[in-house]
Design a protein around this motif. Structure first.
Motif, PDB file in Angstrom:
ATOM      1  N   LEU A 268       1.651   0.867  -5.056  1.00  0.00           N
ATOM      2  CA  LEU A 268       0.195   0.709  -5.057  1.00  0.00           C
ATOM      3  C   LEU A 268      -0.330   0.006  -6.305  1.00  0.00           C
ATOM      4  CD1 LEU A 268      -1.921   1.409  -3.009  1.00  0.00           C
ATOM      5  CD2 LEU A 268      -2.172   3.661  -4.044  1.00  0.00           C
ATOM      6  N   GLU A 269       0.317   0.253  -7.428  1.00  0.00           N
ATOM      7  CA  GLU A 269      -0.169  -0.341  -8.680  1.00  0.00           C
ATOM      8  C   GLU A 269       0.727  -1.474  -9.174  1.00  0.00           C
ATOM      9  OE1 GLU A 269      -1.884   2.476 -11.528  1.00  0.00           O
ATOM     10  OE2 GLU A 269      -1.578   4.030 -10.013  1.00  0.00           O
ATOM     11  N   LYS A 270       1.607  -1.979  -8.286  1.00  0.00           N
ATOM     12  CA  LYS A 270       2.454  -3.128  -8.641  1.00  0.00           C
ATOM     13  C   LYS A 270       1.723  -4.420  -8.238  1.00  0.00           C
ATOM     14  CE  LYS A 270       6.023  -0.505  -9.747  1.00  0.00           C
ATOM     15  NZ  LYS A 270       6.208  -0.139 -11.127  1.00  0.00           N
ATOM     16  N   PRO A 271       2.039  -5.536  -8.883  1.00  0.00           N
ATOM     17  CA  PRO A 271       1.275  -6.764  -8.628  1.00  0.00           C
ATOM     18  C   PRO A 271       1.671  -7.528  -7.367  1.00  0.00           C
ATOM     19  CG  PRO A 271       2.850  -7.115 -10.408  1.00  0.00           C
ATOM     20  CD  PRO A 271       2.925  -5.672 -10.049  1.00  0.00           C
TER      21      PRO A 271
ATOM     22  N   THR B  21       0.820  -1.216   0.000  1.00  0.00           N
ATOM     23  CA  THR B  21       0.000   0.000   0.000  1.00  0.00           C
ATOM     24  C   THR B  21       0.860   1.276   0.000  1.00  0.00           C
ATOM     25  OG1 THR B  21      -0.241   0.137   2.400  1.00  0.00           O
ATOM     26  CG2 THR B  21      -1.871  -1.187   1.219  1.00  0.00           C
TER      27      THR B  21
ATOM     28  N   HIS C 141      -0.828  -9.006   2.122  1.00  0.00           N
ATOM     29  CA  HIS C 141      -1.443  -7.865   2.821  1.00  0.00           C
ATOM     30  C   HIS C 141      -2.910  -8.162   3.144  1.00  0.00           C
ATOM     31  CE1 HIS C 141      -2.031  -3.635   3.905  1.00  0.00           C
ATOM     32  NE2 HIS C 141      -3.167  -3.686   3.225  1.00  0.00           N
TER      33      HIS C 141
ATOM     34  N   ARG D 237       0.099  -8.108  -2.573  1.00  0.00           N
ATOM     35  CA  ARG D 237      -1.275  -7.763  -2.204  1.00  0.00           C
ATOM     36  C   ARG D 237      -1.965  -8.926  -1.492  1.00  0.00           C
ATOM     37  NH1 ARG D 237      -2.288  -5.547  -6.785  1.00  0.00           N
ATOM     38  NH2 ARG D 237      -1.468  -3.525  -6.197  1.00  0.00           N
ATOM     39  N   GLY D 238      -1.643 -10.156  -1.917  1.00  0.00           N
ATOM     40  CA  GLY D 238      -2.245 -11.331  -1.278  1.00  0.00           C
ATOM     41  C   GLY D 238      -1.868 -11.430   0.193  1.00  0.00           C
TER      42      GLY D 238
END
Lengths: 119, 151
Positions: free
Chosen positions: B108-111, B103, B117, B114-115
């Motif tokens: 923010l726009e990288k792949p 985040t 997080h 996120r999982g």
């Protein structure tokens, strides 16, 4: 417009309104296809004003989020515009947790989103 | 410490799976059905489903690197109030502290990330084994710690 299997597209004036075929966007092959179809809207079909309507979508994984980010980048490159609407509360919360609600313009309903495009 | 000792589990599952997300989705559906049978619904059910989906994807894709000769071991336990999930892969493991916050503005726009997080923000407790190839997570139903994220 090129053939689409994971999305259904309807034109509303200058806005291409996209709905999703799958209730659960989790299968990796389907997500890949979804990403290709979304990108082709911009690159092949030359749609530059897109509204993704999530009505009926019950679940999506972070891999699907990545496809939305990719679509957003493609649209930015052509000075296009993107909005999202009708996200169920739990999916909206995923955008908030990942701070992707700062990247995407999320509207409550299709009418709200269409109005926001015309402002 | 995970509070698993004195819980009267209504359903448990322990299974070894190939590095194939189709097989992963089969056990996720079994877990969801068990949760529903224990009256889990709405936000709680959605968030456990999301955490286990992300955990299994990470184990297969980043842990086992989709190597079809490698397996993952899943262990699920469900009660009307608690859900326990453990996923172990045969990969080299990962170092959690080396993974940056997805985040952060520049990511923010990288792949990537996120999982992890999501898992850490959707579950009540999350642990990684020392060598990083085992994820253990625990969800309390209606956990007040997991307040609804505000706009």
């Amino acid at each position: 417009m090129s053939t689409k299997r994971r999305i259904v597209v309807a034109e509303n004036g200058p806005v291409s309104v996209v709905r999703f075929v799958d209730k659960k966007i989790v299968d990796s092959a389907s997500i890949e296809m979804l990403g290709e179809e979304l990108n082709s809207l911009v690159l092949v079909d030359k749609c530059s004003v897109l509204l993704l309507n999530f009505e009926g979508v019950e679940f999506m994984s972070s891999a699907a989020l990545n496809k939305l980010i990719s679509l957003n980048s493609k649209l930015k490159a052509v000075q296009g515009r993107l909005k999202l609407c009708n996200l169920r509360a739990e999916i909206k919360e995923v955008f908030t947790i990942t701070r992707l609600d700062r990247v995407f313009d999320i509207r409550k309903s299709e009418i709200d989103a269409l109005e926001a495009f015309s402002l | 410490m995970l509070p698993t000792v004195n819980i009267d589990w209504a359903w448990t599952l322990s299974r070894k799976l190939p590095s194939d997300m189709e097989q992963g989705h089969v056990v996720i559906e079994e877990l969801v059905q068990a949760l529903e049978k224990s009256d889990w619904e709405g936000r709680d059910l959605f968030q456990v489903r999301m955490a286990v989906e992300e955990g299994i994807v990470n184990s297969i894709e980043h842990g086992n690197k989709r190597d079809t000769t490698k397996f993952i071991q899943v262990e699920f336990k469900v009660s009307p109030t608690f859900c326990f999930i453990r996923i172990t892969d045969e990969g080299a493991g990962f170092c959690r502290s080396a993974l940056r916050d997805c985040t952060d503005d520049d990511l923010l726009e990288k792949p990537r990330g996120r999982g992890v997080h999501l898992i850490e923000n959707l579950m009540s407790e999350v642990f990684y084994s020392e060598c990083g190839n085992q994820l253990t997570m625990f969800r309390k139903r209606n956990d007040p710690k997991l307040a609804i994220a505000k706009d």
